[in-house]
Design a protein around this motif. Structure first.
Motif, PDB file in Angstrom:
ATOM      1  N   UNK A   1      74.755  45.361  51.573  1.00  0.00           N
ATOM      2  CA  UNK A   1      74.068  44.104  51.264  1.00  0.00           C
ATOM      3  C   UNK A   1      72.759  44.347  50.531  1.00  0.00           C
ATOM      4  N   UNK A   2      72.053  45.411  50.920  1.00  0.00           N
ATOM      5  CA  UNK A   2      70.799  45.753  50.244  1.00  0.00           C
ATOM      6  C   UNK A   2      71.033  46.216  48.813  1.00  0.00           C
ATOM      7  N   UNK A   3      72.099  46.964  48.587  1.00  0.00           N
ATOM      8  CA  UNK A   3      72.413  47.390  47.219  1.00  0.00           C
ATOM      9  C   UNK A   3      72.683  46.176  46.342  1.00  0.00           C
ATOM     10  N   UNK A   4      73.433  45.217  46.875  1.00  0.00           N
ATOM     11  CA  UNK A   4      73.693  43.988  46.117  1.00  0.00           C
ATOM     12  C   UNK A   4      72.400  43.236  45.828  1.00  0.00           C
ATOM     13  N   UNK A   5      71.520  43.147  46.831  1.00  0.00           N
ATOM     14  CA  UNK A   5      70.248  42.451  46.658  1.00  0.00           C
ATOM     15  C   UNK A   5      69.378  43.128  45.605  1.00  0.00           C
ATOM     16  N   UNK A   6      69.189  44.433  45.747  1.00  0.00           N
ATOM     17  CA  UNK A   6      68.267  45.124  44.850  1.00  0.00           C
ATOM     18  C   UNK A   6      68.837  45.332  43.450  1.00  0.00           C
ATOM     19  N   UNK A   7      70.150  45.297  43.305  1.00  0.00           N
ATOM     20  CA  UNK A   7      70.701  45.332  41.953  1.00  0.00           C
ATOM     21  C   UNK A   7      70.292  44.079  41.188  1.00  0.00           C
ATOM     22  N   UNK A   8      70.207  42.963  41.899  1.00  0.00           N
ATOM     23  CA  UNK A   8      69.770  41.706  41.288  1.00  0.00           C
ATOM     24  C   UNK A   8      68.280  41.745  40.953  1.00  0.00           C
TER      25      UNK A   8
ATOM     26  N   UNK B   1      68.804  35.329  55.627  1.00  0.00           N
ATOM     27  CA  UNK B   1      68.174  34.101  55.106  1.00  0.00           C
ATOM     28  C   UNK B   1      66.792  34.376  54.508  1.00  0.00           C
ATOM     29  N   UNK B   2      66.705  35.399  53.692  1.00  0.00           N
ATOM     30  CA  UNK B   2      65.422  35.736  53.085  1.00  0.00           C
ATOM     31  C   UNK B   2      65.325  35.178  51.667  1.00  0.00           C
ATOM     32  N   UNK B   3      64.114  34.887  51.283  1.00  0.00           N
ATOM     33  CA  UNK B   3      63.820  34.499  49.907  1.00  0.00           C
ATOM     34  C   UNK B   3      63.000  35.618  49.281  1.00  0.00           C
ATOM     35  N   UNK B   4      63.448  36.096  48.104  1.00  0.00           N
ATOM     36  CA  UNK B   4      62.731  37.192  47.451  1.00  0.00           C
ATOM     37  C   UNK B   4      62.006  36.694  46.209  1.00  0.00           C
ATOM     38  N   UNK B   5      60.891  37.337  45.936  1.00  0.00           N
ATOM     39  CA  UNK B   5      60.054  36.992  44.785  1.00  0.00           C
ATOM     40  C   UNK B   5      59.670  38.285  44.073  1.00  0.00           C
TER      41      UNK B   5
END
Length: 210
Positions: free
Chosen positions: A31-38, A200-204
């Protein structure tokens, strides 16, 4: 060691040690790889990263999977988590680790990317300005804040504990503090995502204007 806030005591001790065991899974890494790829898709030239409160490094592992040559640094308060970081073959013993409280950390150098994820929500609200300042001065270019979002400050009970989780517009406050910071992108990750859930995090993603 004497800490200035009850939140530091909480995370440096037994609760923080139990979090180490809960925080280790291949599903979370995926899940983190998917998040940080974005997130990293919106950056360029990231060769160094520092994470504020990485625990056992699940975020840094994801970043290093995507950017194998990136150098990783960490500020971590829990000794058990620090030992796990030092022994993890994923980082090949090359990680720069500052063991201690974020509140006591002094930014003596800058990194291409300063990251904090799921940590500001556990910082005493009276110390947020201090942490924002450390994030700002640790970054040579990018800052990423990934936390629970709420438009107004609220306190939420956390696993039966009071005054251990706080929601607010952390990124908005950060942008207000530093006029030379520009918002690049943002997004939300839902806990019901069928493939790559996050909590349920929001990233900026923000950038210092040169």
């Amino acid at each position: 060691m004497a800490y200035r806030t009850e939140q530091e005591e909480f995370w440096s001790g037994d609760f923080g040690e139990k979090y180490v065991d809960r925080n280790n899974s291949q599903e979370l890494l995926a899940s983190n790889i998917a998040l940080f790829s974005e997130i990293l898709d919106r950056t360029e030239g990231v060769k160094s990263i520092i994470e504020f409160g990485p625990n056992i490094g699940m975020n840094l592992k994801a970043v290093k999977t995507l950017l194998p040559d990136v150098s990783c640094s960490a500020i971590e308060i829990n000794h058990k988590a620090v030992e796990a970081l030092r022994e993890d073959s994923y980082f090949k013993g090359s990680m720069e680790i500052f063991e201690g409280s974020i509140l006591e950390y002094e930014a003596k150098k800058q990194y291409d990317f300063a990251l904090i994820k799921g940590v500001l929500i556990h910082i005493s609200p009276s110390e947020l300005g201090n942490v924002y300042d450390k994030l700002y001065h640790s970054s040579g270019r990018y800052i990423c804040i990934a936390e629970y979002y709420n438009p107004a400050p609220v306190t939420v009970q956390y696993r039966g504990n009071e005054n251990r989780l706080f929601k607010r517009d952390f990124a908005g406050e950060f942008l207000e503090c530093y006029p030379d910071i520009k918002l690049i992108d943002y997004g939300f990750k839902y806990h019901r995502d069928v493939n790559f859930p996050q909590d349920d995090i929001t990233w900026f993603l923000m950038e210092k204007q040169q």
